[in-house]
Design an enzyme around this catalytic site. Structure first.
Site, PDB file in Angstrom:
ATOM      1  CE  LYS A   1       0.817   1.334   4.462  1.00  0.00           C
ATOM      2  NZ  LYS A   1       1.614   2.489   4.827  1.00  0.00           N
TER       3      LYS A   1
ATOM      4  N   PRO B   1       9.017  -4.105  -0.125  1.00  0.00           N
ATOM      5  CG  PRO B   1       9.601  -1.997  -0.953  1.00  0.00           C
ATOM      6  CD  PRO B   1       8.545  -3.063  -1.053  1.00  0.00           C
TER       7      PRO B   1
ATOM      8  CG  MET C   1       5.843   0.735   0.434  1.00  0.00           C
ATOM      9  SD  MET C   1       6.410   0.391  -1.232  1.00  0.00           S
ATOM     10  CE  MET C   1       4.862   0.422  -2.147  1.00  0.00           C
ATOM     11  CB  ALA C   2       1.266  -2.155   4.671  1.00  0.00           C
ATOM     12  N   GLY C   3       4.405  -4.094   4.261  1.00  0.00           N
ATOM     13  CA  GLY C   3       4.838  -5.442   3.897  1.00  0.00           C
ATOM     14  C   GLY C   3       4.574  -6.456   5.004  1.00  0.00           C
ATOM     15  N   GLY C   4       4.905  -6.109   6.233  1.00  0.00           N
ATOM     16  CA  GLY C   4       4.658  -7.010   7.364  1.00  0.00           C
ATOM     17  C   GLY C   4       3.169  -7.218   7.578  1.00  0.00           C
ATOM     18  CB  SER C   5       0.323  -4.828   7.539  1.00  0.00           C
ATOM     19  OG  SER C   5       0.827  -3.995   8.564  1.00  0.00           O
TER      20      SER C   5
ATOM     21  CG  ASP D   1      -0.804   0.251   8.320  1.00  0.00           C
ATOM     22  OD1 ASP D   1      -1.637   1.077   8.731  1.00  0.00           O
ATOM     23  OD2 ASP D   1       0.368   0.544   8.050  1.00  0.00           O
TER      24      ASP D   1
HETATM   25  O1  C5P Z   1      -0.664  -0.917  14.845  1.00  0.00           O
HETATM   26  P1  C5P Z   1       0.774  -1.182  14.625  1.00  0.00           P
HETATM   27  O2  C5P Z   1       1.293  -2.294  15.516  1.00  0.00           O
HETATM   28  O3  C5P Z   1       1.133  -1.407  13.202  1.00  0.00           O
HETATM   29  O4  C5P Z   1       1.542   0.117  15.059  1.00  0.00           O
HETATM   30  C1  C5P Z   1       2.923   0.139  15.205  1.00  0.00           C
HETATM   31  C2  C5P Z   1       3.309   1.370  16.022  1.00  0.00           C
HETATM   32  O5  C5P Z   1       3.044   2.550  15.268  1.00  0.00           O
HETATM   33  C3  C5P Z   1       2.547   1.541  17.309  1.00  0.00           C
HETATM   34  O6  C5P Z   1       3.146   0.850  18.368  1.00  0.00           O
HETATM   35  C4  C5P Z   1       2.596   3.055  17.526  1.00  0.00           C
HETATM   36  O7  C5P Z   1       3.842   3.430  18.035  1.00  0.00           O
HETATM   37  C5  C5P Z   1       2.542   3.592  16.091  1.00  0.00           C
HETATM   38  N1  C5P Z   1       1.172   3.954  15.659  1.00  0.00           N
HETATM   39  C6  C5P Z   1       0.579   5.093  16.182  1.00  0.00           C
HETATM   40  N2  C5P Z   1      -0.680   5.445  15.764  1.00  0.00           N
HETATM   41  C7  C5P Z   1      -1.335   4.709  14.852  1.00  0.00           C
HETATM   42  C8  C5P Z   1      -0.743   3.549  14.286  1.00  0.00           C
HETATM   43  C9  C5P Z   1       0.530   3.204  14.730  1.00  0.00           C
HETATM   44  O8  C5P Z   1       1.159   5.783  17.019  1.00  0.00           O
HETATM   45  N3  C5P Z   1      -2.552   5.088  14.464  1.00  0.00           N
END
Ligand code: C5P
Length: 299
Positions: free
Chosen positions: A12, A97, A102-106, A139
């Site tokens: 993405k 990447p 680009m949300a590769g892990g997601s 994501d």
């Molecule tokens: O949701 P995810 O685990 O992908 O988020 C990774 C990190 O990105 C979170 O621990 C937080 O530090 C940050 N984040 C945030 N606000 C969001 C999404 C992610 O602060 N809306």
């Protein structure tokens, strides 16, 4: 009995990433307009004696294969919910990447969830899958749905957005990744003592997507994390400048970076911008891709 299931899942780019102030739980409220791009990982689930993750592709060495991998966490979460053992071999064919914004892990998390559900016959409905995705990360739900969507809350509460045309992108892949929490932390540092406005979706941007208007989309692109990503990685400014000088209509950091995204007015200019970026010495790779793309799909 099915012996293995393969799911293809897209990357993405955030065409708008409006970020509000940090919430008490540390997350940030967003108005996050996701657009799926035709650059894909594939996750294959095969029965095994125990949970195991492997990865192939040029950057496979950068992917963690332990229980921190979102694909592994997805299998564990689905198995737990259905009272079964997560005994599966997940193989990730990696093209998105790594740690690139680009949300590769997601993507791998969403793909593993769909693949395990099909392999195990757990029959999770769309709602259950989306809820599991949201638990895995902000994501991840979008990686399941693909297309385009406005995400609010942490970015996990999605409303589909219409896309009325094809958009031509170039993505400049940087050396090394950027940590998403570090970029949000830098955003907090840069905005400390200021009044951070409530994030709201841009009507002009959603209209540009709906009508497939590349020039209007170029004018409306925005990313509130860009200043933070540039602050942590100042050299990204050179990459952005190189793509713009080569004729990109607009340039921005993709999500939390360090991948940078260049919107162009067609296939030919995309190739020209990619070539210029490759010879500029400001990035490790330059990839051409189009939007929109379908979400996670069983092959
Ligand atoms: O949701 P995810 O685990 O992908 O988020 C990774 C990190 O990105 C979170 O621990 C937080 O530090 C940050 N984040 C945030 N606000 C969001 C999404 C992610 O602060 N809306």
């Amino acid at each position: 009995m099915t012996r293995s299931v393969t799911v293809r899942v897209p990357a993405k780019v955030n065409v708008q990433l409006a970020v509000g102030a940090a919430r008490p739980d540390g997350f940030h409220d967003l108005a996050n307009v996701f657009l799926a791009v035709g650059m894909y990982d594939e996750v294959t689930a095969t029965p095994a004696d125990a949970l195991r993750v492997t990865c192939s592709g040029p950057d496979a060495g950068l992917v963690p294969l332990d229980a921190t991998n979102l694909a592994a966490r997805a299998a564990i979460a689905l198995a737990e919910r259905h009272g079964i053992a997560p005994d599966v071999h997940l193989h990730i064919a990696k093209d998105i990447p790594v740690a690139g914004g680009m949300a590769g892990g997601s993507a791998d998390g969403a793909a593993a969830l769909l693949a395990c559900d099909a392999l195990w016959g757990t029959g999770a409905g769309r709602e259950e899958l989306l809820a599991l995705c949201a638990e895995l990360g902000s994501d991840v739900p979008f990686s399941l749905t693909g297309g385009a969507a406005l995400g609010v809350g942490r970015g996990e509460r999605l409303t589909p957005a219409e896309v009325g045309g094809t958009f031509h992108w170039v993505f400049a892949v940087a050396d090394g990744g950027l940590s998403t929490p570090a970029v949000y932390g830098e955003f907090d540092r840069l905005t400390a003592g200021t009044q951070v406005p409530e994030p709201t979706a841009s009507a002009a941007l959603l209209a540009a997507l709906r009508t497939g208007d590349t020039a209007a989309l170029a004018d409306a692109l925005s990313n509130d994390l860009q200043a933070a990503a540039l602050s942590l990685r100042p050299s990204l400014a050179d990459t952005l400048a190189a793509g713009t000088a080569a004729g990109a209509l607009a340039a921005l950091v993709s999500g939390s970076g360090p991948t940078t995204a260049f919107l162009t007015d067609g296939e030919e200019s995309a190739r020209k911008v990619a070539d210029a970026l490759l010879t500029s010495g400001t990035c490790r790779d330059a990839r051409v891709a189009t939007s929109p793309a379908a979400g996670a799909t069983v092959l």
